[in-house]
Design a protein around this motif. Structure first.
Motif, PDB file in Angstrom:
ATOM      1  N   GLN A 134       0.754  -1.198   0.061  1.00  0.00           N
ATOM      2  CA  GLN A 134       0.047   0.072  -0.065  1.00  0.00           C
ATOM      3  C   GLN A 134       0.780   1.168   0.136  1.00  0.00           C
ATOM      4  N   VAL A 135       0.346   2.179  -0.695  1.00  0.00           N
ATOM      5  CA  VAL A 135       1.187   3.564  -0.785  1.00  0.00           C
ATOM      6  C   VAL A 135      -0.043   4.512  -0.488  1.00  0.00           C
ATOM      7  N   GLY A 136       0.047   5.278   0.443  1.00  0.00           N
ATOM      8  CA  GLY A 136      -1.087   6.204   0.781  1.00  0.00           C
ATOM      9  C   GLY A 136      -2.281   5.439   1.056  1.00  0.00           C
ATOM     10  N   ARG A 137      -3.307   5.603   0.342  1.00  0.00           N
ATOM     11  CA  ARG A 137      -4.740   5.172   0.541  1.00  0.00           C
ATOM     12  C   ARG A 137      -4.754   3.896  -0.702  1.00  0.00           C
ATOM     13  N   LYS A 150      11.859   2.394  -3.112  1.00  0.00           N
ATOM     14  CA  LYS A 150      11.016   3.668  -2.370  1.00  0.00           C
ATOM     15  C   LYS A 150       9.555   3.547  -2.951  1.00  0.00           C
ATOM     16  N   GLU A 151       8.789   4.340  -2.269  1.00  0.00           N
ATOM     17  CA  GLU A 151       7.289   4.344  -2.110  1.00  0.00           C
ATOM     18  C   GLU A 151       6.981   4.587  -3.884  1.00  0.00           C
ATOM     19  N   GLY A 152       7.626   5.759  -4.620  1.00  0.00           N
ATOM     20  CA  GLY A 152       7.451   6.127  -5.670  1.00  0.00           C
ATOM     21  C   GLY A 152       7.519   4.893  -6.723  1.00  0.00           C
ATOM     22  N   ASP A 153       8.583   3.892  -6.489  1.00  0.00           N
ATOM     23  CA  ASP A 153       8.675   2.706  -7.258  1.00  0.00           C
ATOM     24  C   ASP A 153       7.520   2.066  -7.221  1.00  0.00           C
ATOM     25  N   VAL A 154       6.632   1.859  -6.212  1.00  0.00           N
ATOM     26  CA  VAL A 154       5.426   1.034  -6.142  1.00  0.00           C
ATOM     27  C   VAL A 154       4.417   1.661  -7.070  1.00  0.00           C
ATOM     28  N   ARG A 155       4.111   2.934  -7.108  1.00  0.00           N
ATOM     29  CA  ARG A 155       3.232   3.470  -8.037  1.00  0.00           C
ATOM     30  C   ARG A 155       3.694   3.190  -9.478  1.00  0.00           C
ATOM     31  N   ARG A 156       5.263   3.271  -9.745  1.00  0.00           N
ATOM     32  CA  ARG A 156       5.648   3.096 -11.170  1.00  0.00           C
ATOM     33  C   ARG A 156       5.398   1.678 -11.585  1.00  0.00           C
ATOM     34  N   ASP A 157       5.579   0.856 -10.502  1.00  0.00           N
ATOM     35  CA  ASP A 157       5.859  -0.721 -11.182  1.00  0.00           C
ATOM     36  C   ASP A 157       4.762  -1.359 -10.816  1.00  0.00           C
ATOM     37  N   ARG A 185       3.933 -10.295   4.415  1.00  0.00           N
ATOM     38  CA  ARG A 185       5.121  -9.800   4.773  1.00  0.00           C
ATOM     39  C   ARG A 185       5.983  -9.654   3.449  1.00  0.00           C
ATOM     40  N   ASN A 186       6.349  -8.426   2.748  1.00  0.00           N
ATOM     41  CA  ASN A 186       7.145  -8.641   1.627  1.00  0.00           C
ATOM     42  C   ASN A 186       8.514  -8.096   1.465  1.00  0.00           C
ATOM     43  N   PRO A 187       9.229  -8.352   0.583  1.00  0.00           N
ATOM     44  CA  PRO A 187      10.683  -7.840   0.791  1.00  0.00           C
ATOM     45  C   PRO A 187      10.856  -6.307   0.454  1.00  0.00           C
ATOM     46  N   TYR A 188       9.840  -5.611   0.289  1.00  0.00           N
ATOM     47  CA  TYR A 188       9.819  -4.199  -0.355  1.00  0.00           C
ATOM     48  C   TYR A 188       9.722  -3.135   0.877  1.00  0.00           C
ATOM     49  N   GLU A 189       8.881  -3.219   1.501  1.00  0.00           N
ATOM     50  CA  GLU A 189       8.426  -2.073   2.490  1.00  0.00           C
ATOM     51  C   GLU A 189       9.391  -1.738   3.531  1.00  0.00           C
ATOM     52  N   ARG A 190      10.074  -2.951   3.856  1.00  0.00           N
ATOM     53  CA  ARG A 190      11.193  -2.691   4.865  1.00  0.00           C
ATOM     54  C   ARG A 190      12.449  -1.934   4.288  1.00  0.00           C
TER      55      ARG A 190
END
Length: 279
Positions: A134-137, A150-157, A185-190
């Motif tokens: 999740q990023v934002g809502r 980073k969070e921006g990568d989640v929106r991009r990919d 639990r994922n390898p990204y958010e940490r």
């Protein structure tokens, strides 16, 4: 017998016949009224229990992602889940497009194919098993080739679940069903957060039903079975003749009990009437 008596007898007979006729008419009218009331009650019952999906086409996009290069080990259950759910849905008359270990391009093409199949009488379903962030809502399904630091990568990919729902709505789907088994639990958010906190609440647009594997902000650990706990219980409940809303709610209760309250799925609904799953 005199004429007066004969006159009275005939008059009495005439009155009796007329009375019997009135009673018969009254009984007939009452029976007709009861029948109309019964028919109306049946119609109301049918409307309340729902008949969406009884006619028209039913389509589904099923995505199972298990092999993420950034993860320490593959996820075995999402692909099994996708295959098991695909078989169950096809047996019930769904036109299912199944994609395994999907890249971002794979997912984009699959969503486009789903959109092309949707018509105004369509029941459209999305299943995703894998990692979600999740990023934002907003909640995102993560493809296997995502490069997230980073969070921006989640929106991009990532692929937004809300945007897929919006696409279904824009195409005029009669009802939308979504099952997201990605509160892992994922390898990204940490990499950009101090803790992993599952998915954001997914708002149900008009005439939609959404099932997620855990309540918003919570994560769920995978079990050791062939399928995830969520899909195991969902497959059990889809085998019944109940509608989608009943199946989703029974799944939520079953998972909660099986995990002793450690994993509580979330069901969000804006359905006007239930959706028929079987053919």
């Amino acid at each position: 017998m005199n004429l007066g008596q004969l006159h009275i007898s005939r008059r009495s007979i005439t009155m009796a016949v007329a009375f019997v006729g009135l009673v018969s008419l009254a009984i007939g009218a009452h029976a007709a009224l009861n029948k109309r009331s019964l028919d109306a009650a049946k119609a109301i019952g049918t409307e309340q229990t729902g008949s969406i999906g009884a006619s028209g086409n039913r389509v589904a996009l099923v995505i199972g992602n298990g092999h993420y290069p950034d993860a320490s080990a593959p996820l075995s259950q999402p692909i099994n889940d996708a295959r098991g759910l695909t078989a169950a849905l096809r047996a019930k008359g769904f036109d299912v497009d199944v994609v395994e270990d999907a890249t971002k391009d794979d997912m984009a093409r699959a969503v486009a194919r789903l959109k092309d199949k949707i018509k105004p009488d369509t029941v459209a379903m999305l299943f995703f098993g894998g990692y979600g962030v999740q990023v934002g809502r907003e909640s995102f399904m993560i493809p296997v080739d995502a490069a997230i630091w980073k969070e921006g990568d989640v929106r991009r990919d990532g692929v937004s679940i809300e945007q897929v729902l919006d696409a279904m709505t824009e195409k005029g789907a009669k009802a939308k069903l979504v099952v997201v088994d990605a509160s892992r639990r994922n390898p990204y958010e940490r990499r950009f957060r101090s803790y992993s906190h599952g998915l954001a609440p997914i708002s149900a647009p008009e005439n939609a039903l959404i099932l997620t594997s855990a309540t918003p902000g919570k994560v769920a650990d995978d079990g050791k079975g062939q399928y995830s706990v969520l899909v195991t219980e969902l497959l059990n409940n889809l085998s019944s003749q109940s509608g989608a809303a009943s199946a989703f709610n029974k799944t939520r209760i079953s998972v909660s009990r099986a995990s002793d309250g450690e994993q509580v799925p979330q069901v969000s609904s804006s359905l006007m009437e239930d959706v028929r799953i079987g053919g």
